[in-house]
Write an enzyme that holds these catalytic residues in place. Structure first.
Site, PDB file in Angstrom:
ATOM      1  N   ASP A 116      -0.659  -6.059  65.050  1.00  0.00           N
ATOM      2  CA  ASP A 116       0.112  -6.227  65.720  1.00  0.00           C
ATOM      3  C   ASP A 116      -0.504  -6.182  66.993  1.00  0.00           C
ATOM      4  O   ASP A 116      -0.926  -4.748  67.353  1.00  0.00           O
ATOM      5  CB  ASP A 116       1.355  -5.790  65.614  1.00  0.00           C
ATOM      6  CG  ASP A 116       2.533  -6.054  67.169  1.00  0.00           C
ATOM      7  OD1 ASP A 116       2.961  -6.689  66.932  1.00  0.00           O
ATOM      8  OD2 ASP A 116       2.300  -5.320  68.161  1.00  0.00           O
ATOM      9  N   TYR A 173      -2.937  -5.231  75.572  1.00  0.00           N
ATOM     10  CA  TYR A 173      -3.859  -4.219  75.048  1.00  0.00           C
ATOM     11  C   TYR A 173      -4.789  -4.203  75.405  1.00  0.00           C
ATOM     12  O   TYR A 173      -5.885  -2.986  75.319  1.00  0.00           O
ATOM     13  CB  TYR A 173      -3.676  -3.787  73.580  1.00  0.00           C
ATOM     14  CG  TYR A 173      -2.111  -3.711  73.058  1.00  0.00           C
ATOM     15  CD1 TYR A 173      -1.173  -3.757  74.209  1.00  0.00           C
ATOM     16  CD2 TYR A 173      -1.601  -3.914  71.916  1.00  0.00           C
ATOM     17  CE1 TYR A 173       0.407  -3.275  73.518  1.00  0.00           C
ATOM     18  CE2 TYR A 173      -0.731  -3.533  71.350  1.00  0.00           C
ATOM     19  CZ  TYR A 173       0.361  -3.519  72.529  1.00  0.00           C
ATOM     20  OH  TYR A 173       2.064  -3.836  71.918  1.00  0.00           O
TER      21      TYR A 173
END
Length: 274
Positions: free
Chosen positions: A47, A52
């Site tokens: 994930d 990110y």
């Protein structure tokens, strides 16, 4: 039971019940090494998110692992400043390109912000209908966000990924998702280690010869919740996967439920607008 165990989404797609979260892992060596070690241990669910900023490293690890693509379940998410119909389609292409894969298993709206999530959802519906993603869903949506989205949606969200741990046991949201055939998924399932010293967790860890973290992750699984603990440490990853040789009783699950204090690590979805 093992890391290959899956939850079946509303459309029949099988989603591994335990995955690796990579939030705050640096792109490059850290995330590549972490993903590869998890895949070596048998994890098949990774994930990430555009926010990110490590999709390229995740993609590199996938490529170097040589594991057939169809055996993996890869999730990423559209960030707040990428929301909107055309913007989301472009964001999806960027993420897919960074990951170096031809399709996604799950694409999620990261937060219900800015009044654009309905336009964003239309883009996710198109990507789903075009076969570019196997399943679509949302993150951090409360019941009122879900109701607002569903009333105009052609395809209902298949997953809702939310902050969920014993001190934030979102019982009503979990029940709403269950009734609407939306798979609930926990981010920060371990509460970033902030309450491992709770007496009941220590007691159960001693009883089952496990760690408090393993007790919490098992609690997730027995609630029917997909869980994605983050760790870049291979030994910790192995511990987080070692959940299948014990079972909590109904009474023990209830005792953990009672740790709920409405304590959030992240933002409240109604208060996060950046």
């Amino acid at each position: 039971m093992s890391l290959t165990d899956t939850a079946t989404l509303k459309n029949g797609v099988k989603m591994p019940q335990v995955g690796l979260g990579v939030y705050k892992m640096e792109d490059g060596n850290e995330v590549v090494k972490a993903v590869k070690s998890a895949l070596d241990l048998g994890y098949r669910h990774i994930d990430t998110a555009s926010f990110y900023d490590n999709e390229e490293g995740v993609g590199q690890a996938i490529l170097e692992s040589k594991i057939p693509r169809e055996e993996l379940f890869i999730t990423t998410k559209v960030w707040n400043d990428e929301q909107g119909y055309e913007e989301t389609l472009q964001a999806f292409d960027r993420s897919l390109n960074k990951l170096g894969i031809e399709y996604l298993d799950l694409y999620l709206i990261h937060w219900p912000v800015g009044g654009k999530y309905k336009e964003t959802w239309k883009a996710l519906e198109k990507l789903y209908k075009d076969g570019k993603v196997k399943a679509i869903g949302v993150c951090n949506f409360m019941e009122h966000h879900l109701e607002d989205l569903i009333k105009d949606a052609e395809v209902k969200p298949m997953v809702n990924q939310v902050e969920f741990h014993p001190e934030l046991y979102q019982k009503d949201l979990a029940e709403y998702c269950r009734q609407n055939e939306i798979q609930l998924e926990a981010w920060a399932p371990l509460g970033r280690g902030k309450y491992f010293d709770a007496a009941i967790l220590k007691e159960l860890a001693d009883k089952y010869n496990k760690t408090p973290a393993q007790i919490i992750l098992k609690w997730d699984l027995q609630h029917g919740i997909v869980t994605i603990p983050k760790s870049s440490n291979k030994d910790r990853q192995a511990q987080n996967a070692d959940l299948y040789d014990f079972e909590l009783t109904d009474e023990e699950i209830q005792q953990i439920n009672e740790l709920h204090k409405d304590n959030r690590i992240g933002f409240h979805p109604d208060e996060f607008n950046s």
